[in-house]
Design an enzyme around this catalytic site. Structure first.
Site, mmCIF file in Angstrom:
data_model
loop_
_atom_site.group_PDB
_atom_site.id
_atom_site.type_symbol
_atom_site.label_atom_id
_atom_site.label_comp_id
_atom_site.label_asym_id
_atom_site.label_seq_id
_atom_site.Cartn_x
_atom_site.Cartn_y
_atom_site.Cartn_z
ATOM 1 N N GLY A 21 -28.299 14.022 -66.449
ATOM 2 C CA GLY A 21 -26.900 14.209 -66.075
ATOM 3 C C GLY A 21 -26.514 13.303 -64.933
ATOM 4 N N GLY A 24 -20.183 12.703 -59.801
ATOM 5 C CA GLY A 24 -19.675 12.034 -58.623
ATOM 6 C C GLY A 24 -20.614 12.084 -57.433
ATOM 7 C CB VAL A 28 -29.062 16.124 -62.814
ATOM 8 C CG1 VAL A 28 -30.036 17.294 -63.002
ATOM 9 C CG2 VAL A 28 -27.901 16.535 -61.919
ATOM 10 C CE LYS A 42 -25.444 17.330 -57.718
ATOM 11 N NZ LYS A 42 -24.395 18.386 -57.698
ATOM 12 C CG ASP A 136 -16.011 21.137 -61.658
ATOM 13 O OD1 ASP A 136 -14.921 21.106 -62.269
ATOM 14 O OD2 ASP A 136 -16.865 20.239 -61.754
#
Length: 321
Positions: A21, A24, A28, A42, A136
């Site tokens: 992944g 911004g 990850v 991450k 989010d």
């Protein structure tokens, strides 16, 4: 600090295996710990890592996730936010994102949709119980594992009493899943996450963005006007989604109430005989027809049919600075 793509095969005690992944704040990776267990690591990007505010945001993410305990939320396992390449380690969640599942296989149906709606509500309730706002929630931040949702990526989550780190006027989030008050520049709250829950469940049920496509401005206008397209949301879930998508934050029910109502959904998919948080009964007459003209049109039709509108109790609101 080297570019992320040029990082060595290890960071701290973790062996990096594959990039899974990117966003911004960084990248990850799937990795393995010292005991060969799979984890998600991450790592902040080079430009972000040099920003003191970004490091503070990562530290806040670590503190945030450590306060949340739920089978529906990927918990934090480890972190190092002081080194040249700051990182956090979370439980690895195998599977596909809700966005990918719906785009590839089509909308969820029946018990699969009920599990998704209920699990997401449980996740938000646990997040809010820890005094945290996710900010989010969207299909791309929900993994499906054996039919159960797991919320990931607290990259812009915040604790309400923490220092606000975003620039003035900067909107953080995803257009079709942002609540009206966030678009208007107000502080995010637990009610904002509930609105995102409604939009995410609507996407899962219909395969469509509930506020359509187009420019940011076009989508924002539809959100502010409450013009969600909900045709295809099953009758049992429809009153919950409609309540969650109310344009006024205090008109939305708490996540805990949504989770409890989702737990009552009948296996046959019919509308449960349930009671609203202020004692108002949910009636099939008020939600029997699909929403063709958006939320406002639906309420007008229900009123003309003589059905009592669904008026939830005020949702708790977490106030940020």
């Amino acid at each position: 600090m080297p570019a992320l793509d040029a990082l060595p095969s290890k960071i701290g005690p973790y062996r990096l295996l594959d990039k899974i992944g990117e966003g911004g704040m960084g990248v990850v990776y799937l990795a393995r710990d010292a005991e060969s267990r799979p984890v998600a690591v991450k790592i902040l990007g080079p430009a972000v890592a040099a920003d003191p505010n970004a490091r503070r945001r990562l530290l806040r993410e670590v503190e945030t996730m450590r306060r949340v305990r739920s089978r529906y939320v990927a918990e934090i396992l480890d972190a190092d936010v002081t080194g040249d390449a700051p990182y956090i380690v979370t439980r690895y969640v195998p599977g596909r994102t809700l966005e990918d599942v719906v785009r590839t296989d089509g909308p969820l149906r029946g018990q699969a949709l009920d599990r998704l709606a209920g699990g997401l509500a449980e996740a938000i309730a646990a997040i809010h119980a820890a005094g945290v706002v996710h900010r989010d929630l969207k299909p791309g931040n929900v993994m499906l594992v054996d039919g159960q949702p797991v919320v990931i990526d607290f990259g812009i989550a915040h604790v309400p009493d923490s220092t606000r780190l975003t620039q003035t006027g900067m909107v953080m989030g995803t257009p079709g899943y942002l609540a009206p008050e966030v678009i208007e520049g107000q502080a995010s709250s637990g009610a904002s996450d509930v609105h995102s829950w409604g939009a995410t469940v609507a996407f899962a049920a219909t395969g469509r963005q509930p506020y359509g496509s187009g420019t940011f401005q076009t989508i924002f206008f539809r959100v502010l006007q409450g013009k969600a397209e909900l045709t295809g949301v099953p009758a049992a879930l429809l009153p919950l989604v409609v309540a969650a998508l109310a344009t006024e934050p205090r008109a939305r029910p708490p996540a805990r109430w949504l989770a409890d109502r989702c737990a009552e959904l009948p296996l046959g998919g019919g509308l449960p005989a349930s009671v609203g948080p202020n004692g108002t009964r949910l009636s099939t007459a008020s939600v029997g027809a699909p929403l063709v003209n958006g939320l406002n049109g639906s309420r007008l039709r229900a009123a003309r049919a003589g059905a009592a509108p669904f008026v939830p109790a005020p949702a708790p609101v977490f106030r940020g600075p």
